[in-house]
Motif scaffolding. Structure first.
Motif, PDB file in Angstrom:
ATOM      1  N   THR A   1     -14.058  21.854  22.401  1.00  0.00           N
ATOM      2  CA  THR A   1     -15.152  21.201  22.068  1.00  0.00           C
ATOM      3  C   THR A   1     -15.174  20.198  21.467  1.00  0.00           C
ATOM      4  O   THR A   1     -15.773  18.931  20.924  1.00  0.00           O
ATOM      5  N   ALA A   2     -13.715  20.015  21.030  1.00  0.00           N
ATOM      6  CA  ALA A   2     -12.930  18.750  20.858  1.00  0.00           C
ATOM      7  C   ALA A   2     -13.279  17.226  21.361  1.00  0.00           C
ATOM      8  O   ALA A   2     -13.353  16.026  20.820  1.00  0.00           O
ATOM      9  N   VAL A   3     -13.314  17.956  22.640  1.00  0.00           N
ATOM     10  CA  VAL A   3     -12.881  16.834  23.561  1.00  0.00           C
ATOM     11  C   VAL A   3     -14.409  16.335  23.402  1.00  0.00           C
ATOM     12  O   VAL A   3     -14.972  15.074  23.846  1.00  0.00           O
ATOM     13  N   TYR A   4     -15.419  17.498  23.707  1.00  0.00           N
ATOM     14  CA  TYR A   4     -16.966  16.824  24.096  1.00  0.00           C
ATOM     15  C   TYR A   4     -17.042  15.695  22.944  1.00  0.00           C
ATOM     16  O   TYR A   4     -17.535  14.740  22.857  1.00  0.00           O
ATOM     17  N   GLY A   5     -16.721  15.931  21.355  1.00  0.00           N
ATOM     18  CA  GLY A   5     -16.851  15.318  20.213  1.00  0.00           C
ATOM     19  C   GLY A   5     -16.354  13.506  20.137  1.00  0.00           C
ATOM     20  O   GLY A   5     -16.609  12.780  19.190  1.00  0.00           O
ATOM     21  N   ALA A   6     -15.151  13.780  20.941  1.00  0.00           N
ATOM     22  CA  ALA A   6     -14.156  12.365  21.307  1.00  0.00           C
ATOM     23  C   ALA A   6     -15.024  11.577  21.834  1.00  0.00           C
ATOM     24  O   ALA A   6     -15.029  10.452  21.616  1.00  0.00           O
ATOM     25  N   ALA A   7     -16.212  11.835  22.605  1.00  0.00           N
ATOM     26  CA  ALA A   7     -16.401  11.615  23.292  1.00  0.00           C
ATOM     27  C   ALA A   7     -17.677  10.959  22.949  1.00  0.00           C
ATOM     28  O   ALA A   7     -18.145   9.710  23.565  1.00  0.00           O
ATOM     29  N   LEU A   8     -18.555  11.716  21.955  1.00  0.00           N
ATOM     30  CA  LEU A   8     -19.179  11.607  21.686  1.00  0.00           C
ATOM     31  C   LEU A   8     -19.204  10.595  20.858  1.00  0.00           C
ATOM     32  O   LEU A   8     -20.331   8.901  20.251  1.00  0.00           O
ATOM     33  N   SER A   9     -18.040  10.074  19.899  1.00  0.00           N
ATOM     34  CA  SER A   9     -17.699   9.559  19.150  1.00  0.00           C
ATOM     35  C   SER A   9     -17.611   8.058  19.809  1.00  0.00           C
ATOM     36  O   SER A   9     -17.863   7.151  18.711  1.00  0.00           O
ATOM     37  N   LYS A  10     -16.861   7.997  20.512  1.00  0.00           N
ATOM     38  CA  LYS A  10     -16.632   6.941  21.389  1.00  0.00           C
ATOM     39  C   LYS A  10     -18.009   6.126  22.099  1.00  0.00           C
ATOM     40  O   LYS A  10     -18.552   5.232  21.234  1.00  0.00           O
ATOM     41  N   ILE A  11     -18.551   6.595  22.428  1.00  0.00           N
ATOM     42  CA  ILE A  11     -19.894   6.948  23.332  1.00  0.00           C
ATOM     43  C   ILE A  11     -21.763   6.035  22.407  1.00  0.00           C
ATOM     44  O   ILE A  11     -21.740   5.380  22.898  1.00  0.00           O
ATOM     45  N   CYS A  12     -21.471   7.058  21.634  1.00  0.00           N
ATOM     46  CA  CYS A  12     -22.396   6.857  20.854  1.00  0.00           C
ATOM     47  C   CYS A  12     -22.293   5.772  19.468  1.00  0.00           C
ATOM     48  O   CYS A  12     -22.827   5.592  18.036  1.00  0.00           O
ATOM     49  N   ARG A  13     -20.991   5.733  18.894  1.00  0.00           N
ATOM     50  CA  ARG A  13     -20.423   4.519  17.891  1.00  0.00           C
ATOM     51  C   ARG A  13     -21.531   3.533  17.557  1.00  0.00           C
ATOM     52  O   ARG A  13     -21.620   3.538  16.457  1.00  0.00           O
ATOM     53  N   SER A  14     -22.247   3.065  18.307  1.00  0.00           N
ATOM     54  CA  SER A  14     -23.328   1.474  18.502  1.00  0.00           C
ATOM     55  C   SER A  14     -24.224   1.846  18.352  1.00  0.00           C
ATOM     56  O   SER A  14     -25.612   1.214  18.206  1.00  0.00           O
ATOM     57  N   ALA A  15     -24.783   3.980  18.699  1.00  0.00           N
ATOM     58  CA  ALA A  15     -26.352   3.460  18.595  1.00  0.00           C
ATOM     59  C   ALA A  15     -26.922   4.150  17.246  1.00  0.00           C
ATOM     60  O   ALA A  15     -26.361   5.173  16.416  1.00  0.00           O
ATOM     61  N   SER A  16     -27.328   3.169  16.558  1.00  0.00           N
ATOM     62  CA  SER A  16     -27.870   3.613  15.214  1.00  0.00           C
ATOM     63  C   SER A  16     -29.357   4.932  15.445  1.00  0.00           C
ATOM     64  O   SER A  16     -29.529   4.710  14.854  1.00  0.00           O
ATOM     65  N   ASP A  17     -30.297   3.883  16.767  1.00  0.00           N
ATOM     66  CA  ASP A  17     -31.287   4.155  16.447  1.00  0.00           C
ATOM     67  C   ASP A  17     -31.963   6.267  17.719  1.00  0.00           C
ATOM     68  O   ASP A  17     -32.170   7.160  17.551  1.00  0.00           O
ATOM     69  N   PHE A  18     -30.287   5.759  19.164  1.00  0.00           N
ATOM     70  CA  PHE A  18     -30.817   6.981  20.093  1.00  0.00           C
ATOM     71  C   PHE A  18     -28.899   6.608  20.702  1.00  0.00           C
ATOM     72  O   PHE A  18     -28.691   5.437  20.808  1.00  0.00           O
ATOM     73  N   CYS A  19     -29.474   8.327  21.561  1.00  0.00           N
ATOM     74  CA  CYS A  19     -28.005   8.469  21.365  1.00  0.00           C
ATOM     75  C   CYS A  19     -28.294   9.379  22.594  1.00  0.00           C
ATOM     76  O   CYS A  19     -28.601  10.212  21.543  1.00  0.00           O
ATOM     77  N   ARG A  20     -28.490   9.923  23.969  1.00  0.00           N
ATOM     78  CA  ARG A  20     -28.379  10.821  24.811  1.00  0.00           C
ATOM     79  C   ARG A  20     -27.206  10.664  25.410  1.00  0.00           C
ATOM     80  O   ARG A  20     -27.152   9.963  26.425  1.00  0.00           O
ATOM     81  N   VAL A  21     -26.079  12.203  25.549  1.00  0.00           N
ATOM     82  CA  VAL A  21     -24.746  12.050  26.422  1.00  0.00           C
ATOM     83  C   VAL A  21     -25.518  13.770  26.906  1.00  0.00           C
ATOM     84  O   VAL A  21     -25.376  14.138  26.588  1.00  0.00           O
ATOM     85  N   ARG A  22     -24.931  13.628  28.464  1.00  0.00           N
ATOM     86  CA  ARG A  22     -25.141  15.037  29.423  1.00  0.00           C
ATOM     87  C   ARG A  22     -23.508  15.617  29.651  1.00  0.00           C
ATOM     88  O   ARG A  22     -22.678  14.027  30.397  1.00  0.00           O
ATOM     89  N   PHE A  23     -22.643  16.119  30.194  1.00  0.00           N
ATOM     90  CA  PHE A  23     -21.343  16.742  30.433  1.00  0.00           C
ATOM     91  C   PHE A  23     -21.541  17.570  31.621  1.00  0.00           C
ATOM     92  O   PHE A  23     -22.493  18.657  31.284  1.00  0.00           O
TER      93      PHE A  23
END
Length: 153
Positions: A79-101
């Motif tokens: 699950t740390a891999v998913y968290g790392a991806a979210l941290s980078k992908i959603c870092r500039s998303a202040s209102d919305f972010c959706r990620v599918r793996f």
């Protein structure tokens, strides 16, 4: 009985921290403006240890994107891999972010909707929508067999 109650509370606190950390960390890092999101036809060079962003597709003309990520099949239970991806992908998303793996590139959809086979291969999904008051990370039950945090195919 008191020990069991304290253990449940401790697990709940730790779980909450673990699953909120990627979003908290992302909100603390500056990122590119939303207008620099990749278009539907571009693939991104965004990647990390055990994951790669395959594509980002806009939801209509909303300016909101769904990000499709390929997870290394050897690390898809980490699950740390998913968290790392979210941290980078959603870092500039202040209102919305959706990620599918997914863990198989052939299953990553080309559109925002997907086939039953693509759904069956879905390993995890993260949704953050400030307006709707939603922030949720769910895994396939084969990744994280916790009925409160998983979905079955």
């Amino acid at each position: 009985m008191r020990f069991v109650s304290m253990r449940i509370i401790s697990v709940a606190v730790i779980t909450t921290f673990v699953f909120s950390w990627p979003v908290f960390a992302a909100s603390q890092q500056p990122g590119p403006p939303q207008s620099q999101q990749p278009s539907a036809s571009q693939s991104s060079d965004m990647h990390g240890d055990g994951w790669q962003l395959v594509r980002s597709l806009e939801l209509g003309n909303s300016g909101n994107y769904i990000h499709f990520v390929l997870i290394d099949s050897k690390r898809d239970m980490d699950t740390a891999v998913y968290g790392a991806a979210l941290s980078k992908i959603c870092r500039s998303a202040s209102d919305f972010c959706r990620v599918r793996f997914w863990n198989e590139k052939r299953l990553v959809p080309d559109t925002v909707s997907f086939t039953p086979a693509q759904f069956k291969g879905l390993r995890a999904e993260y949704v953050f929508n400030r307006a709707g008051g939603v922030q949720e990370m769910r895994y396939a039950c084969t990744v994280l067999p916790d009925k409160n945090q998983c979905f079955s195919h």
